[in-house]
Design an enzyme around this catalytic site. Structure first.
Site, mmCIF file in Angstrom:
data_model
loop_
_atom_site.group_PDB
_atom_site.id
_atom_site.type_symbol
_atom_site.label_atom_id
_atom_site.label_comp_id
_atom_site.label_asym_id
_atom_site.label_seq_id
_atom_site.Cartn_x
_atom_site.Cartn_y
_atom_site.Cartn_z
ATOM 1 N N ARG A 38 2.768 6.164 -22.007
ATOM 2 C CA ARG A 38 3.570 7.159 -21.799
ATOM 3 C C ARG A 38 4.148 7.493 -23.481
ATOM 4 O O ARG A 38 4.340 8.700 -23.743
ATOM 5 C CB ARG A 38 5.232 6.746 -21.359
ATOM 6 N N ALA A 67 0.848 -1.054 0.096
ATOM 7 C CA ALA A 67 0.070 -0.160 0.109
ATOM 8 C C ALA A 67 0.829 1.287 0.092
ATOM 9 O O ALA A 67 0.520 2.086 0.502
ATOM 10 C CB ALA A 67 -0.931 0.045 1.217
ATOM 11 N N GLY A 68 1.713 1.099 -0.795
ATOM 12 C CA GLY A 68 2.953 2.428 -0.744
ATOM 13 C C GLY A 68 1.870 3.412 -2.124
ATOM 14 O O GLY A 68 0.888 3.174 -2.205
ATOM 15 N N ASN A 119 13.762 -7.376 -4.017
ATOM 16 C CA ASN A 119 12.538 -7.673 -4.142
ATOM 17 C C ASN A 119 12.041 -8.915 -4.494
ATOM 18 O O ASN A 119 11.022 -9.426 -4.083
ATOM 19 C CB ASN A 119 12.077 -6.680 -5.390
ATOM 20 N N VAL A 158 2.056 3.303 -5.210
ATOM 21 C CA VAL A 158 1.418 2.714 -6.475
ATOM 22 C C VAL A 158 0.144 1.969 -6.084
ATOM 23 O O VAL A 158 -0.933 2.058 -6.416
ATOM 24 C CB VAL A 158 2.161 1.617 -7.014
ATOM 25 N N GLY A 159 0.386 1.228 -4.803
ATOM 26 C CA GLY A 159 -0.706 0.312 -4.513
ATOM 27 C C GLY A 159 -1.981 1.278 -3.879
ATOM 28 O O GLY A 159 -2.949 0.777 -3.939
ATOM 29 N N HIS A 203 10.512 -4.390 -19.621
ATOM 30 C CA HIS A 203 10.274 -3.030 -19.054
ATOM 31 C C HIS A 203 11.409 -2.337 -18.734
ATOM 32 O O HIS A 203 11.757 -2.352 -17.482
ATOM 33 C CB HIS A 203 9.101 -3.085 -17.836
ATOM 34 N N VAL A 231 3.720 -6.164 -10.231
ATOM 35 C CA VAL A 231 4.005 -4.686 -10.581
ATOM 36 C C VAL A 231 5.387 -4.478 -10.389
ATOM 37 O O VAL A 231 5.860 -3.545 -10.688
ATOM 38 C CB VAL A 231 2.851 -3.734 -10.153
ATOM 39 N N THR A 232 5.699 -5.221 -9.321
ATOM 40 C CA THR A 232 7.330 -4.877 -8.600
ATOM 41 C C THR A 232 8.310 -4.849 -9.655
ATOM 42 O O THR A 232 8.249 -5.926 -10.148
ATOM 43 C CB THR A 232 7.145 -5.976 -7.303
#
Length: 332
Positions: free
Chosen positions: A166, A12-13, A110, A15-16, A190, A133-134
């Site tokens: 983007r 829940a940073g 990670n 992005v979350g 990515h 997503v990490t």
């Protein structure tokens, strides 16, 4: 009986949190948020519960139905029981990218975090579709796929949707046209070797190569390839608004079963892997998304120069794959 789909967001940073808020605002799913406690001076606080309550109250202010709940978990995996019943699990947990740091620098830190999360998904949400997503996302998607042992269609990474957004942004600004009328794909890893596909990109049906000079196209390609780094340099941390919106695009495609074709990092092998020249790795390609996950990997034509860029991008992913495999041997 469960009437609404449940999406669990692990991490829940920035992005979350933004992902959870956007999902709740769309009103399609109920959201569960998971994150670690934090220390505030002499006391332990539970930000994830506060964020979930704040989003829930936002829904009330906007007269939107939905349920948002927050769960505090421990680094060793305690507290994940509420994953049970999740239809989709989105993994955003991990260390963020800092200035001067490549996505590969995040690898070992990670993968250790995701190994704990994957074990809890296997235990409590074994039927869920998982979106990783990490960063570095292609390698993390591969690691989660291996750790979970799920069928390939149920594990995917979010990257190409963001990279394409983007690319569309830069095209839109350059020619002063709404992004709604711009169709552009970015595939490959990515990273800085990602592949914006000029040959199939168009604006209102007009080929992009007919609207911009080769020099301008190369400028937009380079800016897209380094788009994440540009934001890191400006903000001091990774982007979160556009990544969250990109996750929501994928979740909506799955929940509504609307057969969207979106570029996602998926496990390539067999006949489709042979077409793309990839065997046993996760790389970004266009896929059809439905309520079972990845319904089809689309074989997209590439010009010789695009194929050359693609092969470089694949190699940039493969160069660290052995490191991931070695780390996984220790964990499994």
């Amino acid at each position: 009986m469960k009437l609404r789909k449940v999406v669990s967001v692990v991490g829940a940073g920035n992005v979350g949190e933004h992902t959870a808020a956007l999902l709740a605002l769309r009103g399609l799913v109920d959201v569960r948020m998971f994150d670690l406690p934090k220390k505030d001076g002499d006391r332990i606080i539970e930000p994830v519960k506060g964020k979930a309550l704040d989003i829930q109250q936002m829904l009330s202010a906007l007269n939107i139905d939905g349920k948002v709940e927050g769960y505090t978990v421990s680094a060793d995996g305690e507290g994940y029981q509420a994953l049970e019943g999740s239809d989709i699990v989105v993994i955003t947990a991990g260390f963020p990218r800092r200035p001067g740091m490549s996505r590969e620098d995040l690898l070992e830190k990670n993968i250790l975090i995701l190994s704990v999360i994957a074990s809890k998904i296997k235990k409590y949400a074994k039927d869920a579709i998982v979106i990783v997503v990490t960063n570095p996302v292609d390698l993390m998607t591969y690691a989660v796929y291996k750790l979970l042992g799920f069928e390939p269609k149920r594990v995917m990474g979010m990257a190409g949707v963001l990279d394409s957004a983007r690319f569309k942004t830069f095209i839109s600004r350059e020619i002063d046209v709404s992004p709604q009328d711009i169709h552009a794909y970015v595939i490959g890893g990515h990273g800085d070797e990602m592949v914006p596909l000029i040959s199939i990109s168009n604006v209102g049906g007009i080929p992009l190569k007919d609207l911009l000079t080769k020099e301008k196209l190369q400028e937009l390609i380079k800016r897209t390839q380094f788009g994440g780094g540009e934001i890191v340099d400006l903000m001091g941390t990774s982007a979160y608004h556009a990544p969250a919106a990109s996750i929501v695009e994928m979740v909506e495609a799955i929940v509504t079963n609307n057969k969207r074709i979106l570029p996602c990092s998926v496990y390539l092998d067999g006949e489709v892997g042979e077409y793309y020249g990839v065997k046993g790795a996760c790389v970004g390609v266009p896929v059809k998304l439905g309520n079972c996950g990845v319904e089809e990997v689309i074989k997209i034509p590439m010009l010789p120069e695009e194929r050359e860029m693609w092969e470089r991008s694949v190699q940039s992913v493969l160069k660290n794959l052995k490191v991931v495999d070695e780390l996984l041997k220790v964990m499994v």
